[in-house]
Design a protein around this motif. Structure first.
Motif, PDB file in Angstrom:
ATOM      1  N   HIS A   6      -0.873   9.413  -1.650  1.00 39.26           N
ATOM      2  CA  HIS A   6      -1.974   8.507  -2.003  1.00 39.26           C
ATOM      3  C   HIS A   6      -2.581   7.833  -0.777  1.00 39.26           C
ATOM      4  O   HIS A   6      -3.539   7.080  -0.907  1.00 39.26           O
ATOM      5  N   LEU A   7      -2.001   8.094   0.393  1.00 33.99           N
ATOM      6  CA  LEU A   7      -2.575   7.518   1.616  1.00 33.99           C
ATOM      7  C   LEU A   7      -3.265   8.613   2.422  1.00 33.99           C
ATOM      8  O   LEU A   7      -2.876   9.778   2.368  1.00 33.99           O
ATOM      9  N   MET A  13       3.610   1.142  10.575  1.00 36.51           N
ATOM     10  CA  MET A  13       3.463   0.181   9.479  1.00 36.51           C
ATOM     11  C   MET A  13       4.822  -0.317   9.004  1.00 36.51           C
ATOM     12  O   MET A  13       5.026  -1.525   8.868  1.00 36.51           O
ATOM     13  N   LEU A  53       3.073  10.575   1.950  1.00 34.42           N
ATOM     14  CA  LEU A  53       2.657   9.726   0.834  1.00 34.42           C
ATOM     15  C   LEU A  53       1.274  10.217   0.421  1.00 34.42           C
ATOM     16  O   LEU A  53       0.292  10.009   1.126  1.00 34.42           O
ATOM     17  N   ARG A  69       0.817  -1.213   0.000  1.00 32.83           N
ATOM     18  CA  ARG A  69       0.000   0.000   0.000  1.00 32.83           C
ATOM     19  C   ARG A  69       0.848   1.258   0.000  1.00 32.83           C
ATOM     20  O   ARG A  69       0.398   2.320  -0.396  1.00 32.83           O
ATOM     21  N   VAL A  84       3.262   1.965  -1.752  1.00 34.97           N
ATOM     22  CA  VAL A  84       3.621   2.404  -3.092  1.00 34.97           C
ATOM     23  C   VAL A  84       2.329   2.771  -3.815  1.00 34.97           C
ATOM     24  O   VAL A  84       1.383   1.992  -3.809  1.00 34.97           O
ATOM     25  N   PRO A  85       2.280   3.972  -4.406  1.00 31.98           N
ATOM     26  CA  PRO A  85       1.032   4.361  -5.063  1.00 31.98           C
ATOM     27  C   PRO A  85       0.713   3.461  -6.241  1.00 31.98           C
ATOM     28  O   PRO A  85       1.632   2.973  -6.909  1.00 31.98           O
ATOM     29  N   PRO A  86      -0.566   3.217  -6.494  1.00 33.17           N
ATOM     30  CA  PRO A  86      -0.923   2.373  -7.633  1.00 33.17           C
ATOM     31  C   PRO A  86      -0.586   3.082  -8.941  1.00 33.17           C
ATOM     32  O   PRO A  86      -0.660   4.306  -9.036  1.00 33.17           O
TER      33      PRO A  86
END
Ligand code: ATP
Ligand code: MG
Lengths: 300, 225
Positions: free
Chosen positions: B92-93, B104, B90, A19, A21-23
């Motif tokens: 995207h999170l 994590m 990050l 998760r 790492v961005p898709p």
């Protein structure tokens, strides 16, 4: 084996691991597509390899054990020469049995060419003797010499004339299909490495953040490795299944038993193409891991 | 314990910092001040192993950072919470996941962490932003999120680079209070800041040493602060 266990640990292990790492939609689809294409090709290469192997084995075992003696002589000498040839054959070491074919058997052999209505007993056709070797070394050259002395009209046909090149060709074809498999595997590894490198450099900032919060290299690598292993596995599964369906659906004309129609797998042999996705997963696992650890070393 | 032994640093040109020695005793509280460009951020990066001294030694728990592998430095980071001046997330999170990221990556993503996270979000005033993504946060919210991320592992040392730079006075006070609280729990705290009012406010709550970088050297600032 260890690699396989590692991979399983990955796939069932921490589902959160990638998760971080961005898709990447497009790259993912390209990897999936390439893995599928490679697996499709690999299933054909495997089919070719097993079929040629099977064919070469059959040819060499069936044909190597038998030879034919053909006696062409004027009608009045045919029976005498046949008799003489049988005598020679029965005293030749390396021969299990020799049997002169009957008129009916010869007619049956010729029927495909002349039709069954032609009265071949009136034609000057040669007498055939079917010889079965016992597997010990039969000296065909010396047999020829002895036959020439006793029955000048006898010709030994040990099939070698056409058997050898065919078996060689089958062997060569098999070698080529293995080479194709190697090339496919290599291409797959190269492609995954390129894709992984691209993903790593595209995510340079992500890697920086992960390091800042205490991620070790193997953790970061694992995120990428998991991605690519899963993609290769699912892509190759699609490709292998398509390949296997295509092979299973090849028209089957076993009556003629030609080489082309014999392409495919039998029984448990289907497990071989079914293992392609796992092979692809191993390749992706190793390639991505090496690429990731190498790139992370340089991103100091 | 972190020890700096006669260290110097240069980015390639002349020396930015020279001959600096300092011991960060466990449980101490330091402010780091100095004019813009003096090298405060550089100094903090030397302490947490992001940069390696060009002379002298930085020792973390007795280990020279120059002799450490990348993975060893990464593991040390789990005990040193850093609030960088340039916050990075990050994108995207979600904010909550970003704050929990240190848990994590160190494999401590347990159930107990959930309550810590909610409490922490409350402390830094980001409860209603936790489902958002970092690009949606304001500058001050980003800094508070970075602070929460820095302390979630309950590190021994907290290094904060301008943690109140974009934040109003009231929120600054709350953040200071959080850091003072953590210090009272035994954590070592160092805050780089220009904000003299913040330093004055802290002095009434905690025994803080004020260090100042001037002319490449580190000095203990006078009592005039
Ligand atoms: N990566 C770098 N490469 C070269 N020079 C740099 C680099 N980072 C910082 N510097 C220079 O080093 C000096 C100190 O920078 P630093 O960020 O440590 O200052 P600072 O005290 O934190 O300033 P501020 O109060 O503005 O944050 C500056 O002159 C800066 O231009
Ligand atoms: Mg700075």
């Amino acid at each position: 084996m260890k690699a396989l266990r590692d991979i399983l640990a990955f796939l069932v292990g921490d589902p959160q691991a990638d998760r971080v790492v961005p898709p990447t939609g497009f790259t993912a689809q390209l990897t999936l597509f390439s893995a599928a294409a490679m697996a499709f090709l690999a299933s054909f290469a495997l089919a070719l390899s097993t079929s040629t192997g099977r064919l070469a084995d059959r040819w060499s075992s069936e044909l190597a054990q038998s030879l034919t003696v053909r006696i062409s002589a004027p009608e009045d000498q045919l029976a005498i020469q046949t008799q003489a040839a049988m005598g020679v054959l029965q005293t030749t070491p390396g021969i299990q049995s020799a049997r002169a074919l009957s008129i009916e058997e010869q007619a049956a052999l010729l029927a495909p060419w002349f039709g069954s209505s032609v009265p071949i007993e009136n034609l000057p056709i040669p007498q055939l003797i079917d010889v079965i070797e016992d597997g010990s070394a039969l000296n065909v050259a010396s047999l020829r010499l002895r036959l020439q002395a006793e029955a000048p009209g006898a010709i030994v046909d040990d099939h070698a004339r056409w058997r050898q090149p065919l078996i060689r060709a089958a062997g060569r074809l098999r070698g080529l299909s293995w080479l194709s498999l190697l090339l496919i595997t290599g291409t797959m590894a190269a492609m995954i490495t390129l894709a992984a490198n691209a993903a790593l450099s595209a995510n340079r900032q992500v890697i920086e953040v992960l390091r800042q919060v205490g991620a070790v290299d193997s953790y970061i690598a694992q995120a990428f490795v998991r991605r690519f292993t899963l993609r290769a596995l699912s892509g190759a599964a699609i490709g292998a299944i398509c390949g296997m369906i295509a092979i299973a659906l090849l028209p089957s004309t076993n009556a003629v038993g030609g080489f082309l129609t014999d392409l495919g797998f039998r029984g448990a042999g289907w497990l071989v193409p079914a293992s392609i996705p796992f092979l692809a997963a191993v390749v992706a696992f190793v390639a991505t891991r090496l690429a990731a650890l190498r790139t992370l070393r340089t991103m100091a | 314990m972190i020890e700096l032994d006669k260290i110097a640093y240069s980015y390639g040109g002349g020396e930015l910092l020279s001959d600096i020695s300092l011991t960060l005793q466990p449980g101490s509280f330091h402010f780091l001040t100095g004019p813009s460009g003096a090298g405060k951020t550089t100094f903090l990066k030397l302490i947490y192993g992001e940069l390696l001294a060009t002379a002298g030694q930085v020792r973390i728990s007795g280990m020279d950072t120059r002799a450490m592998t990348r993975d060893q430095i990464a593991r040390v980071r789990r005990h040193i919470g850093v609030v960088p001046q340039q916050t990075q997330f990050l994108d995207h999170l979600r904010v909550a996941d970003n704050i929990a990221l240190p848990l994590m990556v160190s494999g401590r993503d347990g159930g107990g962490a959930q309550t810590d996270l909610d409490q922490l979000l409350g402390w830094v005033g980001l409860t209603s932003q936790k489902e958002q993504f970092p690009p949606q946060l304001s500058g001050g919210e980003r800094q508070r999120a970075a602070l929460a991320r820095a302390v979630i592992m309950s590190p021994d040392v907290i290094l904060a680079d301008e943690p109140t730079g974009n934040i109003d006075w009231e929120m600054s006070q709350r953040i200071l209070k959080l850091l003072v609280e953590l210090n009272k729990m035994g954590k070592t705290v160092m805050i780089a800041t220009h904000d003299l009012a913040l330093i004055r406010a802290a002095k009434s709550q905690v025994q803080a040493r004020v260090l100042r970088i001037t002319g490449r050297r580190l000095q203990l600032a006078g009592a005039d602060l």
